[in-house]
Design an enzyme around this catalytic site. Structure first.
Site: not given
Length: 371
Positions: A30, A61, A85-86, A179, A183
């Site tokens: 993105l 970070d 994002a992870y 996850y 989020k």
């Protein structure tokens, strides 16, 4: 104004303002789409010139307070777009601490620094905050032109008589995975800290010419599959494929819009229009790729349900995180916010088109680049 003191002017003759943007997660698909789209627009959207500082994880970070403060002090942003994002959905099940550090603490630290400095924040969230279970299905908008018959039968939603338009922002999140939980915690922190000074955009099934994504994976598997060997693709998870470049256009136009100062907290859904299963998505990828000569042969594609797919993965030693059975997103709110009844006001003709049109635009770009 530009640093060389030469004023730039918008089409209405007024001096053009320059917006400094801190872009996190610079290596993500993105982020790369945002930079590519902005460069094609000569770094100008709707009377504003944008100056972008894109920082990778190595440079920033977001889960480290000192790293965030140092980046803000150096860049002095007007806006922050958080693409960091992870995203390892399956690994997050056993790496919850890291998933929450990046996906929850990271957005919280960015929002807190924005509150201190007066910057605004665009935060990207996910359809995985939803489960697709019946309690959510009851909150969906109805539309007689929604899912295909095969999608409906596979999703089990035909029994309820619902033909869906997609989940709206009012649907209650019920994440199934670590996850999704991380989020959701991140977007809640952003809206709690910044309220109307933030925009949270949930998107779904993102793909583009950069990075790792379903479209590029399917193209690779289809190109290398042994003759006659089928690909098995899940047919009972329903969502909305989204072209990264279209989302990038949306983000720049939202930031440039004079409407960004009005109203309360801004939670938006944006995805390609329409909905499909991963299986139907794979069929369409192959159909268009063959037409564009990105593939020289058709590969058999078979449908498989989620439980069978997970069982096969487990046999190979891979435990899959649970995914939402239905997470198609309704984009009406952001569309009305940005364009009212006039889609022609947008810079990207595919922005409000069916997901198949977005896929076509991406594959044409992919072919032109010789990737």
């Amino acid at each position: 104004m530009r640093k060389d003191n030469k004023a730039m002017y918008a089409p209405n003759g007024e001096p053009e303002s320059t917006v400094t943007v801190l872009l996190t997660g610079a290596d993500s698909q993105l982020s790369k789409a945002l930079i590519r789209v902005l460069a094609k627009a000569a770094y100008r959207f709707d009377g504003r010139t944008f100056r972008v500082h894109a920082l990778s994880h190595a440079q920033l970070d977001i889960g480290d307070k000192q790293s965030v403060a140092a980046a803000f002090a150096h860049v002095k942003p007007d806006w922050v777009i958080n693409c960091a994002a992870y995203n390892a959905v399956d690994r997050a099940e056993t790496a919850a601490d890291e998933a929450f550090r990046v996906n929850s603490l990271g957005p919280e630290l960015l929002a807190s620094e924005c509150a201190l400095t007066g910057a605004r924040l665009v935060h990207i969230s996910s359809d995985y905050v939803f489960s697709g279970e019946p309690a959510e299905a009851a909150e969906l908008a109805l539309n007689q032109n929604g899912l295909t018959d095969s999608c409906l039968s596979n999703s089990g939603l035909t029994e309820s008589g619902l033909i869906e338009r997609g989940l709206t922002e009012s649907a209650t999140p019920r994440p199934l995975s670590v996850y999704g939980q991380s989020k959701l915690a991140g977007e809640q922190a952003v809206l709690r800290i910044l309220a109307e000074r933030a925009m949270v955009i949930r998107t779904a099934w993102l793909y583009g010419v950069d990075g790792h994504n379903f479209v590029k994976t399917m193209l690779r598997l289809m190109a290398t599959a042994p003759y006659g060997q089928p690909l098995s693709v899940i047919n009972d998870q329903i969502g909305s494929p989204t072209w990264a470049d279209a989302l990038a256009h949306l983000i720049w136009q939202l930031i440039a819009s004079p409407l960004n100062d009005s109203g309360g907290p801004k939670l938006f859904h944006y995805a390609g229009q329409g909905q499909c299963s991963w299986y139907e998505f794979a069929l369409e990828i192959q159909r268009q790729a063959l037409a564009l000569k990105l593939l020289d042969k058709a590969v058999p594609i078979t449908a498989i349900d989620s439980l069978s797919y997970a069982a096969k993965a487990l046999e190979k030693g891979n435990k899959l995180a649970p995914r939402p059975s239905y997470s198609a997103l309704n984009s009406d709110k952001v569309r009305q916010r940005l364009t009212g009844q006039n889609p022609a006001l947008t810079h990207c003709p595919e922005l409000w088109r069916d997901w198949r049109w977005q896929l076509k635009a991406m594959l044409e770009d992919y072919a032109a680049k010789g990737l």
